[in-house]
Design an enzyme around this catalytic site. Sequence first.
Site, PDB file in Angstrom:
ATOM      1  N   ARG A 229       0.817  -1.205   0.000  1.00  0.00           N
ATOM      2  CA  ARG A 229       0.000   0.000   0.000  1.00  0.00           C
ATOM      3  C   ARG A 229       0.857   1.264   0.000  1.00  0.00           C
ATOM      4  O   ARG A 229       0.581   2.225  -0.735  1.00  0.00           O
ATOM      5  CB  ARG A 229      -0.920   0.009   1.210  1.00  0.00           C
ATOM      6  CG  ARG A 229      -1.906   1.164   1.275  1.00  0.00           C
ATOM      7  CD  ARG A 229      -2.929   1.096   0.159  1.00  0.00           C
ATOM      8  NE  ARG A 229      -2.521   1.824  -1.038  1.00  0.00           N
ATOM      9  CZ  ARG A 229      -2.962   1.533  -2.255  1.00  0.00           C
ATOM     10  NH1 ARG A 229      -3.793   0.520  -2.453  1.00  0.00           N
ATOM     11  NH2 ARG A 229      -2.566   2.237  -3.295  1.00  0.00           N
TER      12      ARG A 229
ATOM     13  N   LYS B 159       1.541  25.266  -3.591  1.00  0.00           N
ATOM     14  CA  LYS B 159       0.302  24.600  -3.154  1.00  0.00           C
ATOM     15  C   LYS B 159       0.527  23.088  -3.112  1.00  0.00           C
ATOM     16  O   LYS B 159       0.060  22.330  -3.967  1.00  0.00           O
ATOM     17  CB  LYS B 159      -0.850  24.970  -4.090  1.00  0.00           C
ATOM     18  CG  LYS B 159      -1.188  26.462  -4.036  1.00  0.00           C
ATOM     19  CD  LYS B 159      -2.262  26.832  -5.037  1.00  0.00           C
ATOM     20  CE  LYS B 159      -2.543  28.327  -4.985  1.00  0.00           C
ATOM     21  NZ  LYS B 159      -3.555  28.761  -5.996  1.00  0.00           N
TER      22      LYS B 159
ATOM     23  N   LYS C 267       2.004  39.756  -3.260  1.00  0.00           N
ATOM     24  CA  LYS C 267       0.655  39.341  -3.620  1.00  0.00           C
ATOM     25  C   LYS C 267      -0.371  40.323  -3.060  1.00  0.00           C
ATOM     26  O   LYS C 267      -0.025  41.268  -2.341  1.00  0.00           O
ATOM     27  CB  LYS C 267       0.396  37.916  -3.112  1.00  0.00           C
ATOM     28  CG  LYS C 267       1.313  36.877  -3.763  1.00  0.00           C
ATOM     29  CD  LYS C 267       1.124  35.502  -3.174  1.00  0.00           C
ATOM     30  CE  LYS C 267      -0.221  34.886  -3.509  1.00  0.00           C
ATOM     31  NZ  LYS C 267      -0.327  34.537  -4.945  1.00  0.00           N
TER      32      LYS C 267
ATOM     33  N   GLU D 189       2.239  40.428  -8.164  1.00  0.00           N
ATOM     34  CA  GLU D 189       0.955  39.952  -8.690  1.00  0.00           C
ATOM     35  C   GLU D 189       0.034  41.148  -8.938  1.00  0.00           C
ATOM     36  O   GLU D 189      -0.134  42.008  -8.066  1.00  0.00           O
ATOM     37  CB  GLU D 189       0.320  39.005  -7.668  1.00  0.00           C
ATOM     38  CG  GLU D 189      -1.023  38.450  -8.058  1.00  0.00           C
ATOM     39  CD  GLU D 189      -1.605  37.596  -6.947  1.00  0.00           C
ATOM     40  OE1 GLU D 189      -1.335  36.388  -6.944  1.00  0.00           O
ATOM     41  OE2 GLU D 189      -2.311  38.144  -6.073  1.00  0.00           O
TER      42      GLU D 189
ATOM     43  N   ASP E  68      -2.847  37.856 -12.638  1.00  0.00           N
ATOM     44  CA  ASP E  68      -3.679  36.929 -11.877  1.00  0.00           C
ATOM     45  C   ASP E  68      -5.120  36.935 -12.367  1.00  0.00           C
ATOM     46  O   ASP E  68      -5.779  37.977 -12.397  1.00  0.00           O
ATOM     47  CB  ASP E  68      -3.635  37.303 -10.394  1.00  0.00           C
ATOM     48  CG  ASP E  68      -4.370  36.297  -9.528  1.00  0.00           C
ATOM     49  OD1 ASP E  68      -4.199  35.089  -9.749  1.00  0.00           O
ATOM     50  OD2 ASP E  68      -5.118  36.723  -8.630  1.00  0.00           O
TER      51      ASP E  68
END
Length: 293
Positions: A100, A135, A167, A201, A222
Site C-alpha cells: 500500500r 500549493k 501578492k 501579482e 492573476d
Amino acid sequence: MMPLPAAEIRRAVRIGLHEDLGDGDVTTSALFSKRVPAHASIVAQHSLIVAGLSAAVQTFLAVDPALTLTVLRHDGEPAEDGEVILTIEGDGRSILQAERVALNFLQHLSGIATLTHRFCQAVKDYPVIILDTRKTLPGWRSLQKWAVALGGGTNHRYSLGDGVLIKDNHLALLQGGKTSVRRACQLAHRKAPQAMSLIVEVETLAEVRHALAGNADVILLDNMTPAMVRQAVKLIGHRALVEVSGGITLQNIRAMAAAGPDRISIGALTHSAPAADLSLVLTPLPPARRRRA
C-alpha cells in the site's frame, strides 16, 4: 529540474511505513506463519509518466532487504496501459506489508507527473514554460515538485525564502491597503536581497503600469482572460517577464499561451492532480521456482 530528493524519499518512506506498519500486519500474520515465496508485478492501468518508483523500491527494501526487485521503467519515463514497471520476488508476506505504501507513492507522484506532461504537451508549440506553485501537501513539497519536473514542468519558488513575490494580501496589509503596487516594489527592491528577482501579482492593467514603474522583474497576471493577457503583454513590451496564473485548465491553456506570456504557473499540478492508476498483481511462486528462489 530538481535532483532526486533522496533524503526526502527516505524520510517519507520511513513515515509511511510507520503509519501503515507501526502496529504490525495482523491480517498477514494471522494467515501466514511461514515464508511464502511469491512474485509480484506493478502494472500501469493507463498511459502515464512514471514518478515515485524510487520511493516504491525503497519501501519494499525497507520492509525486506532480501526482496529481489527488477525495475522495468524508471522515474520520468512513459508507461503504457498494461505495461509492467516493476517486479518483486521474495517473501509474499513482505510484499503485502509494503504494497500500500509503495503504491501510494507511485499513484500520487505519477499522477502529478502525468498531469504536468499533459499541460506541457498542450503548449509545446509556444515559447512558454509551465511552473508549479507552493500549493503542496505539507511535508511532501520536495517529492511533489520532483514529480512536476519529471513531467516536464519547471519548479517555481520552493519556499518563502526563495524569491520576492508581492501578492494582494501583502498590499492589503501595507498601510491598510493604501500602498500602491509601485511603492511596494520600491520597498522590496530596497530591503530584499538584491540577487533575487522581484515578482509582483497584479489584477488590472493599471496595476501593470504601477509594476513597471516599480521595476518589477516579473509581472504575474492573476485571473486575467486571454484577451487581457494579450493587452498586458503588449503594454509590458519585454520590460519584464510575464507570468499568468489563476484558473488555468487543459481547456484554456493554449489560449493563454497564445496570448504571449513567458510562463504559466498552475497550482493544480500539485493540489488537484488525479492519482495514476497502477495495480500490484501478486501470485505465489510454483514449487519449481520456490526451490530456486
